[in-house]
Enzyme design. Sequence first.
Site, PDB file in Angstrom:
ATOM      1  N   LYS A 284       6.118  10.268  58.675  1.00  0.00           N
ATOM      2  CA  LYS A 284       6.277  11.158  57.518  1.00  0.00           C
ATOM      3  C   LYS A 284       5.956  12.595  57.919  1.00  0.00           C
ATOM      4  O   LYS A 284       6.679  13.532  57.595  1.00  0.00           O
ATOM      5  CB  LYS A 284       5.316  10.692  56.410  1.00  0.00           C
ATOM      6  CG  LYS A 284       5.552  11.366  55.076  1.00  0.00           C
ATOM      7  CD  LYS A 284       4.536  10.931  54.035  1.00  0.00           C
ATOM      8  CE  LYS A 284       5.111   9.965  53.054  1.00  0.00           C
ATOM      9  NZ  LYS A 284       4.276   9.676  51.900  1.00  0.00           N
TER      10      LYS A 284
ATOM     11  N   CYS B 216       1.582   4.437  37.909  1.00  0.00           N
ATOM     12  CA  CYS B 216       0.270   4.754  37.339  1.00  0.00           C
ATOM     13  C   CYS B 216      -0.140   3.983  36.091  1.00  0.00           C
ATOM     14  O   CYS B 216      -1.177   3.340  36.098  1.00  0.00           O
ATOM     15  CB  CYS B 216       0.176   6.249  37.114  1.00  0.00           C
ATOM     16  SG  CYS B 216       0.178   7.086  38.703  1.00  0.00           S
TER      17      CYS B 216
ATOM     18  N   LYS C  68      -0.980   0.220  36.752  1.00  0.00           N
ATOM     19  CA  LYS C  68      -2.168  -0.025  37.595  1.00  0.00           C
ATOM     20  C   LYS C  68      -3.438   0.551  36.947  1.00  0.00           C
ATOM     21  O   LYS C  68      -4.509  -0.035  37.043  1.00  0.00           O
ATOM     22  CB  LYS C  68      -1.970   0.531  39.013  1.00  0.00           C
ATOM     23  CG  LYS C  68      -2.263   2.013  39.178  1.00  0.00           C
ATOM     24  CD  LYS C  68      -2.292   2.426  40.637  1.00  0.00           C
ATOM     25  CE  LYS C  68      -2.324   3.938  40.815  1.00  0.00           C
ATOM     26  NZ  LYS C  68      -3.506   4.627  40.334  1.00  0.00           N
TER      27      LYS C  68
HETATM   28  P1  NAD Z   1       1.681   7.998  47.345  1.00  0.00           P
HETATM   29  O1  NAD Z   1       1.614   6.567  47.705  1.00  0.00           O
HETATM   30  O2  NAD Z   1       2.991   8.619  47.001  1.00  0.00           O
HETATM   31  O3  NAD Z   1       1.047   8.875  48.509  1.00  0.00           O
HETATM   32  C1  NAD Z   1      -0.182   8.592  49.107  1.00  0.00           C
HETATM   33  C2  NAD Z   1      -0.124   9.080  50.560  1.00  0.00           C
HETATM   34  O4  NAD Z   1      -1.445   8.984  51.107  1.00  0.00           O
HETATM   35  C3  NAD Z   1       0.781   8.259  51.460  1.00  0.00           C
HETATM   36  O5  NAD Z   1       1.744   9.106  52.075  1.00  0.00           O
HETATM   37  C4  NAD Z   1      -0.171   7.658  52.509  1.00  0.00           C
HETATM   38  O6  NAD Z   1       0.403   7.551  53.787  1.00  0.00           O
HETATM   39  C5  NAD Z   1      -1.312   8.660  52.480  1.00  0.00           C
HETATM   40  N1  NAD Z   1      -2.602   8.143  52.994  1.00  0.00           N
HETATM   41  C6  NAD Z   1      -3.215   6.986  52.687  1.00  0.00           C
HETATM   42  N2  NAD Z   1      -4.391   6.896  53.353  1.00  0.00           N
HETATM   43  C7  NAD Z   1      -4.513   8.019  54.096  1.00  0.00           C
HETATM   44  C8  NAD Z   1      -5.496   8.507  54.999  1.00  0.00           C
HETATM   45  N3  NAD Z   1      -6.611   7.817  55.255  1.00  0.00           N
HETATM   46  N4  NAD Z   1      -5.295   9.699  55.594  1.00  0.00           N
HETATM   47  C9  NAD Z   1      -4.171  10.414  55.338  1.00  0.00           C
HETATM   48  N5  NAD Z   1      -3.202   9.999  54.485  1.00  0.00           N
HETATM   49  C10 NAD Z   1      -3.367   8.813  53.869  1.00  0.00           C
HETATM   50  O7  NAD Z   1       0.650   8.176  46.133  1.00  0.00           O
HETATM   51  P2  NAD Z   1       0.778   9.175  44.887  1.00  0.00           P
HETATM   52  O8  NAD Z   1       1.753   8.666  43.905  1.00  0.00           O
HETATM   53  O9  NAD Z   1       0.899  10.559  45.408  1.00  0.00           O
HETATM   54  O10 NAD Z   1      -0.673   8.972  44.228  1.00  0.00           O
HETATM   55  C11 NAD Z   1      -1.834   9.421  44.855  1.00  0.00           C
HETATM   56  C12 NAD Z   1      -2.988   9.295  43.876  1.00  0.00           C
HETATM   57  O11 NAD Z   1      -2.782  10.178  42.769  1.00  0.00           O
HETATM   58  C13 NAD Z   1      -3.161   7.903  43.253  1.00  0.00           C
HETATM   59  O12 NAD Z   1      -4.520   7.664  43.061  1.00  0.00           O
HETATM   60  C14 NAD Z   1      -2.472   8.031  41.908  1.00  0.00           C
HETATM   61  O13 NAD Z   1      -2.988   7.137  40.956  1.00  0.00           O
HETATM   62  C15 NAD Z   1      -2.812   9.455  41.534  1.00  0.00           C
HETATM   63  N6  NAD Z   1      -1.841  10.097  40.637  1.00  0.00           N
HETATM   64  C16 NAD Z   1      -0.516   9.936  40.862  1.00  0.00           C
HETATM   65  C17 NAD Z   1       0.396  10.595  40.037  1.00  0.00           C
HETATM   66  C18 NAD Z   1       1.876  10.432  40.250  1.00  0.00           C
HETATM   67  O14 NAD Z   1       2.629  10.988  39.460  1.00  0.00           O
HETATM   68  N7  NAD Z   1       2.329   9.728  41.267  1.00  0.00           N
HETATM   69  C19 NAD Z   1      -0.056  11.427  39.019  1.00  0.00           C
HETATM   70  C20 NAD Z   1      -1.441  11.578  38.831  1.00  0.00           C
HETATM   71  C21 NAD Z   1      -2.326  10.904  39.653  1.00  0.00           C
HETATM   72  C1  UGA Z   2       1.992   9.488  33.799  1.00  0.00           C
HETATM   73  C2  UGA Z   2       1.303  10.544  32.911  1.00  0.00           C
HETATM   74  O1  UGA Z   2       2.254  11.042  31.971  1.00  0.00           O
HETATM   75  C3  UGA Z   2       0.741  11.692  33.747  1.00  0.00           C
HETATM   76  O2  UGA Z   2       0.022  12.588  32.905  1.00  0.00           O
HETATM   77  C4  UGA Z   2      -0.206  11.104  34.800  1.00  0.00           C
HETATM   78  O3  UGA Z   2      -0.694  12.135  35.635  1.00  0.00           O
HETATM   79  C5  UGA Z   2       0.544  10.100  35.643  1.00  0.00           C
HETATM   80  O4  UGA Z   2       1.066   9.047  34.783  1.00  0.00           O
HETATM   81  C6  UGA Z   2      -0.353   9.432  36.639  1.00  0.00           C
HETATM   82  O5  UGA Z   2      -1.526   9.291  36.439  1.00  0.00           O
HETATM   83  O6  UGA Z   2       0.237   9.076  37.640  1.00  0.00           O
HETATM   84  P1  UGA Z   2       4.327   9.302  35.040  1.00  0.00           P
HETATM   85  O7  UGA Z   2       3.858   7.953  35.464  1.00  0.00           O
HETATM   86  O8  UGA Z   2       4.957  10.208  36.018  1.00  0.00           O
HETATM   87  O9  UGA Z   2       3.112  10.122  34.407  1.00  0.00           O
HETATM   88  O10 UGA Z   2       5.400   9.081  33.876  1.00  0.00           O
HETATM   89  P2  UGA Z   2       5.462   9.237  32.289  1.00  0.00           P
HETATM   90  O11 UGA Z   2       6.381  10.325  31.967  1.00  0.00           O
HETATM   91  O12 UGA Z   2       4.122   9.269  31.672  1.00  0.00           O
HETATM   92  O13 UGA Z   2       6.166   7.857  31.905  1.00  0.00           O
HETATM   93  C7  UGA Z   2       5.534   6.605  32.165  1.00  0.00           C
HETATM   94  C8  UGA Z   2       6.375   5.466  31.636  1.00  0.00           C
HETATM   95  O14 UGA Z   2       6.383   5.444  30.214  1.00  0.00           O
HETATM   96  C9  UGA Z   2       7.849   5.526  32.051  1.00  0.00           C
HETATM   97  O15 UGA Z   2       8.297   4.226  32.336  1.00  0.00           O
HETATM   98  C10 UGA Z   2       8.540   6.093  30.836  1.00  0.00           C
HETATM   99  O16 UGA Z   2       9.898   5.773  30.733  1.00  0.00           O
HETATM  100  C11 UGA Z   2       7.718   5.450  29.717  1.00  0.00           C
HETATM  101  N1  UGA Z   2       7.739   6.197  28.433  1.00  0.00           N
HETATM  102  C12 UGA Z   2       7.208   7.434  28.351  1.00  0.00           C
HETATM  103  C13 UGA Z   2       8.264   5.579  27.302  1.00  0.00           C
HETATM  104  O17 UGA Z   2       8.730   4.408  27.346  1.00  0.00           O
HETATM  105  N2  UGA Z   2       8.230   6.257  26.100  1.00  0.00           N
HETATM  106  C14 UGA Z   2       7.706   7.504  25.993  1.00  0.00           C
HETATM  107  O18 UGA Z   2       7.700   8.055  24.872  1.00  0.00           O
HETATM  108  C15 UGA Z   2       7.185   8.104  27.148  1.00  0.00           C
END
Ligand code: NAD
Ligand code: UGA
Length: 434
Positions: free
Chosen positions: A35, A255, A258
Amino acid sequence: MNISIIGTGYVGLPTGVGFASLGHNVCCIDKNIDKVERLNKGQIDIYEDNLKELFDKTVQEGKLTFAYSIKEGIQNADLVILAVGTPTEPNTNKADLTYIKEASKEIAECEIDRHIVIAIKSTVPVGTGDMVEEIINNENCDIVSMPEFLREGFALHDFFNPDRIVIGTNSEKAKNLLQQLYQDKNVLFTDRRSSELIKYASNAFLALKIHYINEIADLCEKAGANVEFVAKGMGLDSRIGNKFLNAGIGFGGSCFPKDTKALLETSKEFDSKMSLVDTVINGNNFRKMKIAKKIADKAKELNPHGEKQIRIAIYGLAFKNNTDDCRESPAIEIIQHLLNEKDLILEVYDPKANENAKKILGDKVNYYECPKLCAYAVDMLVILTEWEEFKNLDYKLILTSMRDDILLDYRNLLDEEEMKSIGFKYERIGKKYD
Ligand code: NAD
Ligand code: UGA
């Protein structure tokens, strides 16, 4: 400021690009060497609106660099942001903290001899900050909780326009540094444990809101009401708010599923009750089966004697619009249920998620790059992801190429009257049909 971000995924990369575009020196670190090599060549693995343009610009300006070793990547950092994944543990419903522990151990080995702030942006159970502090065990390091609230598909928008920044720390030094970083933003300072819990409480509340409107939609379908009017009427009350009241096929993504499970597990650990969250988790799982059954029942109506195969076009594979992410996508789960039915052929199309869907569904369905071809000679068309693109297709043309005329709009995207006037037998969620 010198900022290092550990974990370059859906959160880490947009956050890094965002800070770099504001003039900070950012090093994005990932243990996935391939990556990092791709990033060094200007290739991004994920789809996010406007990310590539800003990525290219910040790299060109020398503000954004990459590393795969934490030791190398954090050597000049004032602030280290942990953005590694925290998926569900393989055999439990708890948050898996393996990556957090691994990264913390690597930081500990760096023997840091100046003050730095280590902010945990990953979503982690209450008390994880204490655990990270113990692993790093270095009084030069302030361990802070700084949860992320961005939405996938809108990551940069949310980075630049957050509703709030939550920072959990009692350290004045850490507060000063982060205040400097977020001077123009709405920052809420709390203790570390409250900050950790704010994240889960927020996500679970949003999940609950979606599940609630989905149950109201079920009631509407039986009682002859229309969930969209009901949601609109509810949303006019500012105490309720009009967001997250779109009824559909159940929530998904990396998210909400989980995080609701992890919050429930945390409540059990502390001998505290979270019956609402329990109901939401089970109800949301059941919803996907129920939607699959609705689709399968429609197919059976077309094939009462079981003598032919029913072809279904599915629009949408990503867990929601504007992303290529298929993690816990309700569309994929519904497809998996449908694959257990006899005599169904599934033709699928997603504007961005075909490749990720292939990793899960393999060759059990047929993938298309074009929505019109996907719907060619099918008996039914089903919309499972709320892509804007699906609103603007030529449905007249699509219908002429279909074998039968059923359109199930399970994201309530299209104009019902228009679709009926074109000639579809059309149904959406939360309305009664005879
Ligand atoms: P992701 O799986 O897309 O990315 C995580 C990255 O971390 C991977 O590329 C992995 O290779 C890397 N990684 C793991 N262990 C590592 C290490 N020891 N050193 C360096 N790199 C390492 O995950 P994500 O969706 O970006 O989510 C990250 C965190 O943020 C999670 O806890 C998630 O719940 C939280 N979060 C995600 C979102 C979202 O929209 N995806 C929004 C808010 C919060
Ligand atoms: C969600 C939260 O909105 C973010 O604030 C948070 O940071 C993130 O999770 C996280 O912790 O990762 P995200 O998972 O990107 O963001 O997507 P959302 O837009 O919240 O949608 C989540 C799910 O709910 C999707 O499957 C979407 O289609 C569904 N949804 C959303 C509905 O079915 N109805 C709605 O009115 C809104």
